[in-house]
Write an enzyme that holds these catalytic residues in place. Sequence first.
Site, PDB file in Angstrom:
ATOM      1  N   HIS A 204      10.200  34.939  -0.149  1.00 28.87           N
ATOM      2  CA  HIS A 204      10.526  34.959   1.272  1.00 28.87           C
ATOM      3  C   HIS A 204       9.310  35.014   2.172  1.00 28.87           C
ATOM      4  O   HIS A 204       9.335  34.514   3.290  1.00 28.87           O
ATOM      5  CB  HIS A 204      11.527  36.081   1.567  1.00 28.87           C
ATOM      6  CG  HIS A 204      12.896  35.697   1.118  1.00 28.87           C
ATOM      7  ND1 HIS A 204      13.511  36.252   0.040  1.00 28.87           N
ATOM      8  CD2 HIS A 204      13.726  34.737   1.579  1.00 28.87           C
ATOM      9  CE1 HIS A 204      14.679  35.667  -0.139  1.00 28.87           C
ATOM     10  NE2 HIS A 204      14.830  34.742   0.775  1.00 28.87           N
TER      11      HIS A 204
ATOM     12  N   CYS B 158      19.985  23.390   2.188  1.00 34.84           N
ATOM     13  CA  CYS B 158      19.119  24.086   3.139  1.00 34.84           C
ATOM     14  C   CYS B 158      18.006  24.861   2.447  1.00 34.84           C
ATOM     15  O   CYS B 158      17.224  25.546   3.104  1.00 34.84           O
ATOM     16  CB  CYS B 158      19.933  25.000   4.049  1.00 34.84           C
ATOM     17  SG  CYS B 158      20.703  26.357   3.168  1.00 34.84           S
TER      18      CYS B 158
HETATM   19  C1  PEP Z   1      18.255  29.575  -0.585  1.00 39.12           C
HETATM   20  O1  PEP Z   1      18.432  30.488  -1.385  1.00 39.12           O
HETATM   21  O2  PEP Z   1      18.026  28.390  -0.904  1.00 39.12           O
HETATM   22  C2  PEP Z   1      18.298  29.844   0.863  1.00 39.12           C
HETATM   23  C3  PEP Z   1      18.265  28.873   1.747  1.00 39.12           C
HETATM   24  O3  PEP Z   1      18.339  31.147   1.235  1.00 39.12           O
HETATM   25  P1  PEP Z   1      17.078  32.114   1.216  1.00 39.12           P
HETATM   26  O4  PEP Z   1      15.891  31.302   0.824  1.00 39.12           O
HETATM   27  O5  PEP Z   1      16.949  32.698   2.562  1.00 39.12           O
HETATM   28  O6  PEP Z   1      17.457  33.100   0.176  1.00 39.12           O
END
Ligand code: PEP
Length: 756
Positions: A368, A681
């Site tokens: 993240h 996404c």
């Molecule tokens: C994912 O897991 O691909 C996503 C878009 O969510 P995050 O990266 O915020 O966990």
Amino acid sequence: MQPALVGPRILLKRLREVMAEPETAQTRLDKIAGLIASNMVAEVCSIYVMRPGGVLELYATEGLNRSAVHKSTLGIGEGLVGVIAGDAAPLNLSNAQSHPAFKYLPETGEEIYSSFLGVPILRSGLTLGVLTVQNRTERTYSEEEVEAMQTTAMVLAEVIAAGDLEELADAFDADVGHVRSHHFAGTALADGIALGHVVLHQPRVEVTNLIAEDLTAEHLRLDEAVEKLRSSVDRMLADNDLARTGEHQDVLETYRMFAHDRGWVRRLGEAVDTGLTAEAAVERVQSDTRAKLMRSNDPYLRERLHDLDDLANRLLRILAGVTGTAAAGVLPRDAIVIAASMGPAELLDYDRESIRGLVLEEGGGNSHVTIVARALGIPMVGEVESIVEVADTGDAIIVDGQTGDIHIRPPSTIEDAYVEKVRLYARRQKQYDLLKDEPAITTDGVTISININAGLVVDLPHLEETGADGIGLFRTELQFMIAAGFPRMDEQVSHYKAVLDAAGDKPVVFRTIDIGADKVLPYLRQAKEENPALGWRAIRMALDRPALLRLQVRALIKAAGGRSLRVMFPMVSEVDEFRRAREVVEHEVEFIRARGHAVPAELKIGAMIEVPALLWQMPALLPLTDFISIGSNDLMQFIFAYDRGDPRLVNRYDPLSPPLLKLLSEIISQAGEHGVPVTVCGELASDPLEALALIGLGLRSISIVPAAVGPIKTMIRSLDAAKARDVVIKLLDLPDHSVRNRLAEFAKSHNISLNN
Ligand code: PEP
Ligand code: MG
């Protein structure tokens, strides 16, 4: 009887007096040699300094022939002095001439001396020279004497490093790691190139006051600092604050072991006894430990050196009263932040205007902190081993987020080349800007909807700048992560309103808070979890704490007023979870309607596809959802059972591999059969080659990092979607680890632009 050693404290005091005298460098060194000889009751004391190219030159002596000064030299590993420099360890011999490495230098006249004690002059783990004493009689120097010599060598190192001795300053400059330019090859994590100056996330404390005035006071300071260190490490472990601090459990366990290690604490105390300040004692002991561990053949022990260095730095920061990270201080306008590891919230603490780049020793592509760096448009490179040791605050640095190259204190040729590269980059950026209002349409007429991922107010201008079709993923948890406490209803409403206002007619998909795993709220106490990525997170937390979800949903509905509202839920594992979450939204809409307030003109509720279990529930899920969005970061982590934040696994599995592509193909076709819009996404779609594969699989909508819009649109406009389909479909059943090369060949032979 052995002559008694005058206490090292007195020696240190005298050394300080010598330093204060307005003498030439040579006279000062000569005096120091004389002082050490008389203090150690030795007939000889010599100081060798490392010159460029690893040559040890005799710089001063008491007892040997003065004519040898600046003439006698030894290479590393040559003679006893060379061995000490090479091993970075003391040598204590009662009969020096019987040692196999002994080398007789006739010009020095040292043949009459029998016993020999030499210690390296160390600074930041680098050998700057060697300090020796010799006696005619055969004797073994006591441990106390070795200690006293090491302490003296430490003071000498500081003198050399501070450039107090002018003739030595050049030697120091040329040979010390902190001055040389360095190149590191890391992993490119967030695109862009940045030239700027180093800011150490955990500032390093420079120890300038070495000699203690009051030993009792220094002992007290040391004891208090060790106590604080222990409780801070214990607290970090107990709080399970790992994700926020970016540290791993096993590293903290090691810290705890060292912080409670009696031997370490005893050695610190003994170093203070020799007359050092608490800070200098920490440096002294760390220097010794470093030298010992570097000689060790045990790779596990050598790896621990890094942990010990970090722990010693923490202790120094406590002693210096430095709390918090560099984010709290004054930053240069072109700050490039360097850290061993970092959590996403810590990155968000930095002033967005000043931070130009980020370099981590750890950090995975889907972690993240990487996602936040990308969202902020900050070039980032990860997996840069040991950079924290080499970099110093204020150093010039170049971060190449395209190749993963890092240059610290770059030579002017490299710098010039990068200035040119930045110019080219800007030129290419201009070309992308020209495409801003052009459609993302393939050569065979297929339109692709390009949306951006966002989560902060600073992201909003990207929508206009990139000409994207909308925001395909708005990570609402980022507002929660940078807040000091749970954002109140009115704060949430105004945040969401600002997003919708900025988006105008373009759609925005709000994802309800995705807290847990490495996204930790500092003000939310959570029980310790063995596997936080698989723990109480996202929709699980939201359903168990319905008040939290209701408040957020109500804020979203209020912010939308009479406009459209799109909401999706993260980490859905079963249809029932989705159904319950959907009910919360619908119930809130009714609640607001009943009170006579405006409700969304259009409400679309979707599920993120991130948990593999959902793949076998698609026929039940799809009729209940208005859209689905594939969270490829988590989906990939769970499919391959790999931790997306683990730097050792960053490139282990390739998303462009048959199992993942096949799975995506299944999801896309099932959504198509049910007439449910589908998008990706996760980070996957931000890379042109990956996006090419997704389009080949039939995907017609993506949500990507803003910086990728230009390159992806360029790729799309040079792609024949039908041809891509023919190629990709044939790869799905191959037994290969990756089909990346095959796809790249296809792109090359069809002139598809993959410039990123
Ligand atoms: C994912 O897991 O691909 C996503 C878009 O969510 P995050 O990266 O915020 O966990
Ligand atoms: Mg996710």
